[in-house]
Design a protein around this motif. Sequence first.
Motif, PDB file in Angstrom:
ATOM      1  N   SER A  24       6.851 -12.585 -14.216  1.00 39.27           N
ATOM      2  CA  SER A  24       7.176 -11.923 -12.954  1.00 39.27           C
ATOM      3  C   SER A  24       5.883 -11.397 -12.350  1.00 39.27           C
ATOM      4  O   SER A  24       4.927 -11.095 -13.082  1.00 39.27           O
ATOM      5  N   LEU A  26       4.010  -9.102  -8.830  1.00 39.62           N
ATOM      6  CA  LEU A  26       4.150  -8.196  -7.693  1.00 39.62           C
ATOM      7  C   LEU A  26       2.833  -8.158  -6.940  1.00 39.62           C
ATOM      8  O   LEU A  26       1.765  -8.035  -7.539  1.00 39.62           O
ATOM      9  N   GLU A  28       2.193  -6.098  -3.528  1.00 42.26           N
ATOM     10  CA  GLU A  28       2.808  -5.316  -2.458  1.00 42.26           C
ATOM     11  C   GLU A  28       2.030  -4.017  -2.265  1.00 42.26           C
ATOM     12  O   GLU A  28       1.701  -3.337  -3.244  1.00 42.26           O
ATOM     13  N   VAL A  52       8.090  -5.199 -13.053  1.00 42.27           N
ATOM     14  CA  VAL A  52       7.739  -5.399 -11.643  1.00 42.27           C
ATOM     15  C   VAL A  52       8.517  -4.443 -10.748  1.00 42.27           C
ATOM     16  O   VAL A  52       7.945  -3.839  -9.823  1.00 42.27           O
ATOM     17  N   GLU A  53       9.799  -4.281 -11.003  1.00 36.78           N
ATOM     18  CA  GLU A  53      10.591  -3.386 -10.160  1.00 36.78           C
ATOM     19  C   GLU A  53      10.164  -1.930 -10.346  1.00 36.78           C
ATOM     20  O   GLU A  53      10.168  -1.144  -9.387  1.00 36.78           O
ATOM     21  N   ARG A  56       6.880  -1.519  -8.529  1.00 33.41           N
ATOM     22  CA  ARG A  56       7.082  -1.607  -7.072  1.00 33.41           C
ATOM     23  C   ARG A  56       7.357  -0.232  -6.470  1.00 33.41           C
ATOM     24  O   ARG A  56       7.056   0.010  -5.306  1.00 33.41           O
ATOM     25  N   GLU A  57       7.912   0.669  -7.253  1.00 30.09           N
ATOM     26  CA  GLU A  57       8.193   2.013  -6.754  1.00 30.09           C
ATOM     27  C   GLU A  57       6.929   2.744  -6.319  1.00 30.09           C
ATOM     28  O   GLU A  57       6.993   3.690  -5.525  1.00 30.09           O
ATOM     29  N   ALA A  59       4.435   1.241  -4.693  1.00 32.10           N
ATOM     30  CA  ALA A  59       3.825   0.544  -3.553  1.00 32.10           C
ATOM     31  C   ALA A  59       3.949   1.320  -2.251  1.00 32.10           C
ATOM     32  O   ALA A  59       3.128   1.142  -1.337  1.00 32.10           O
ATOM     33  N   THR A  60       4.945   2.175  -2.136  1.00 33.90           N
ATOM     34  CA  THR A  60       5.156   2.906  -0.885  1.00 33.90           C
ATOM     35  C   THR A  60       4.528   4.302  -0.894  1.00 33.90           C
ATOM     36  O   THR A  60       4.613   5.009   0.104  1.00 33.90           O
TER      37      THR A  60
END
Length: 270
Positions: A24, A26, A28, A52-53, A56-57, A59-60
């Motif tokens: 997987s 990422l 982002e 990855v999920e 991803r938290e 990334a923002t």
Amino acid sequence: MPGLVLRVGAATDTGRVRSLNEDSALAEGGIFVVADGMGGHAAGEVASGIVVETMRELATRNELTADDITRQLVLANQRILAAVDAHPEDKGMGTTATGLALVTAGGADHWAVFNVGDSRVYRSIGGILTQVTVDHSEVQELVEAGVITREEARVHPARNVVTRSLGTDYAYQPDVWVLPPYAGERFVICSDGLTNELPDERVREILHQHPEPQIAAEELVRAAVEAGGRDNVTVVVVNLDGAMGEDLSVTSPRASGEDTAPRRQLSDKE
């Protein structure tokens, strides 16, 4: 990093032997990750997807530190263990996790390179390719002990045995290096499906031939599959476009008490 542009490319392939892609990836915001799942029967895919999920938290978020990266990887490990508790049939699943994140250290932008397992991050500056991460593997320990060479490690029968991974109670601690950004540098983040098929020199040649990161990622994956494709292959290429050679650190992170030196000098791994 004012005046600079991040450009990113990513590619993956199941390879010629495996029927399922358990990798997987990422790419982002300011965070880039490759996770190589282990466990078979789709469990590896589940573990790498959780990583990855979870990453991803980040990334923002407007501002990250190296400690944030470490905490998130520990959280990913906890979530994998919780998933196994909920689905005992997936016991034994795990994953590597390696990557790159834009963080703040000492009031300035830096890179945090992180790693658990034997996936890798390489850094290219001025055409010189250097492995930043250190593999957590049995063959790496043999290399460090002087028992085998790096070339022998690539074909050693134990080359796929990792000594750290996410999905365990005891061997999940990540390595983290904090590096000042360098205009014109490039990073390659990859699963071992790339490095088990291609020597570092071939990786360097392909990067040199393809300055566009998406094309470089695709060509690296294609070359690894053509060379044997015995495993899933995933590559993320990150370019920091700017005037070559400009060190972009503004203040000294050491003045703030943060250690930004790699655990081993990069030249030691060339």
